[in-house]
Design a protein around this motif. Structure first.
Motif, mmCIF file in Angstrom:
data_model
loop_
_atom_site.group_PDB
_atom_site.id
_atom_site.type_symbol
_atom_site.label_atom_id
_atom_site.label_comp_id
_atom_site.label_asym_id
_atom_site.label_seq_id
_atom_site.Cartn_x
_atom_site.Cartn_y
_atom_site.Cartn_z
ATOM 1 N N LYS A 116 0.816 -0.850 0.108
ATOM 2 C CA LYS A 116 0.290 0.053 -0.308
ATOM 3 C C LYS A 116 1.045 1.126 0.207
ATOM 4 O O LYS A 116 1.903 1.638 -0.177
ATOM 5 N N ASN A 117 0.451 1.945 -1.163
ATOM 6 C CA ASN A 117 0.770 3.684 -0.840
ATOM 7 C C ASN A 117 0.586 4.742 0.251
ATOM 8 O O ASN A 117 -1.056 4.892 0.136
ATOM 9 N N GLU A 118 1.153 4.308 1.341
ATOM 10 C CA GLU A 118 0.078 6.025 2.407
ATOM 11 C C GLU A 118 -0.657 6.823 2.029
ATOM 12 O O GLU A 118 -0.985 7.478 2.639
ATOM 13 N N ASN A 119 0.235 7.863 0.545
ATOM 14 C CA ASN A 119 -0.807 8.683 0.130
ATOM 15 C C ASN A 119 -1.800 8.682 -0.757
ATOM 16 O O ASN A 119 -2.219 10.167 -1.179
ATOM 17 N N HIS A 120 -2.186 7.014 -0.931
ATOM 18 C CA HIS A 120 -3.154 6.316 -1.888
ATOM 19 C C HIS A 120 -5.026 7.695 -1.044
ATOM 20 O O HIS A 120 -4.826 6.969 -0.068
ATOM 21 N N LYS A 121 -4.946 8.053 -1.671
ATOM 22 C CA LYS A 121 -7.044 8.787 -1.653
ATOM 23 C C LYS A 121 -7.513 7.963 -2.285
ATOM 24 O O LYS A 121 -7.606 7.802 -3.686
ATOM 25 N N ASP A 196 -2.870 9.930 -10.794
ATOM 26 C CA ASP A 196 -2.624 9.900 -8.607
ATOM 27 C C ASP A 196 -3.078 8.989 -8.290
ATOM 28 O O ASP A 196 -2.503 7.365 -7.316
ATOM 29 N N MET A 199 -1.590 5.245 -10.176
ATOM 30 C CA MET A 199 -0.300 5.493 -9.168
ATOM 31 C C MET A 199 -0.359 4.826 -8.155
ATOM 32 O O MET A 199 0.848 4.244 -8.113
ATOM 33 N N THR A 200 -1.424 5.199 -7.419
ATOM 34 C CA THR A 200 -1.080 5.347 -6.180
ATOM 35 C C THR A 200 -1.485 3.727 -5.716
ATOM 36 O O THR A 200 -1.751 3.826 -3.932
ATOM 37 N N ARG A 203 -0.727 -2.400 -4.956
ATOM 38 C CA ARG A 203 0.131 -3.164 -6.154
ATOM 39 C C ARG A 203 0.641 -4.273 -5.668
ATOM 40 O O ARG A 203 0.639 -4.822 -4.406
#
Length: 230
Positions: A116-121, A196, A199-200, A203
């Motif tokens: 996971k990406n912490e900036n994902h929204k 974004d 992209m985030t 994955r």
């Protein structure tokens, strides 16, 4: 005299998109045959169809495979494969320093996770009054997608808009033409925010260290997507 029926073990796995763990079994020879035939063609769409069919069977047709996000179905299939043919996979990795030398690496499938990406929204603010709620692409969304064509890439974005908020009003019932027009009327910054999301988003990824036997350079290669571990 009837032949004996063979018992198949059952396992549990927790996916990001589901609240409760799901049950699955290893795939059998009849299902492995489907995967082997698809792999031999080298056609991405055939492999996706084979993976979908196998996951359906191995989850006892109790999981709505078509609605699972791509990363969840990839993770699930990878675990099915591990329980079916072994938890180690030998793969060929191209060394990034010269982009031509390949080395064989053995991967422990249990080490491969959805990252996971912490900036994902999932909620994207378009302006002061409008925001959109996104949903993750499924295998069905990308099966017929030709990623080499820019116009095709834009087709997946409207499919992943779950709802549009305008103030207190929630809009969830819209036509393909309406949502396409909405996306096409975004400005550059608004569209970047939507990009974004993709992209985030989570994955299936795993980093491996490779030593180039020719150049003696050591590099880190990120494997991404279930096909990287075939």
């Amino acid at each position: 005299m009837a032949l004996p029926k063979l018992n198949t073990p059952t396992y549990e796995l927790k996916l990001i998109s589901l609240d409760s763990p799901i049950q699955f079994r290893p795939y059998l020879v009849k299902e492995e045959k489907i995967l082997m035939i698809a792999s031999e063609t080298g056609d991405e769409k055939s492999i996706i169809r084979a993976v979908t069919q196998i996951v359906k069977s191995c989850t006892f047709n109790k999981v709505d495979v078509e609605s699972l996000p791509v990363f969840d179905i990839e993770y699930l299939f990878l675990n099915i494969r591990a329980k079916s043919v072994g938890e180690s996979a030998k793969i060929n990795v191209t060394c990034p320093d010269d982009n031509k030398t390949t080395v064989s690496k053995e991967i422990n499938i249990n080490d491969v996770k959805v990252q996971k990406n912490e900036n994902h929204k999932e909620i994207i603010n378009i302006n002061e009054t409008v925001k959109i709620i996104m949903k993750y692409p499924t295998l069905k969304d990308i099966t017929n997608l030709d990623t080499k064509k820019t116009e095709e890439l834009f087709k997946v974005i409207p499919k992943c808009i779950k709802s549009v908020y305008e103030g207190e009003k929630i809009i969830e019932d819209f036509t393909d033409d309406e949502i396409n027009e909405f996306v096409n009327n975004l400005n550059s910054n608004q569209f970047k925010n939507v990009q974004d999301f993709f992209m985030t988003m989570p994955r299936l990824k795993h980093d491996v260290e490779v030593d180039n036997p020719v150049t003696k350079v050591k590099s880190t290669v990120t494997l991404e997507g279930v096909q990287s571990f075939f």
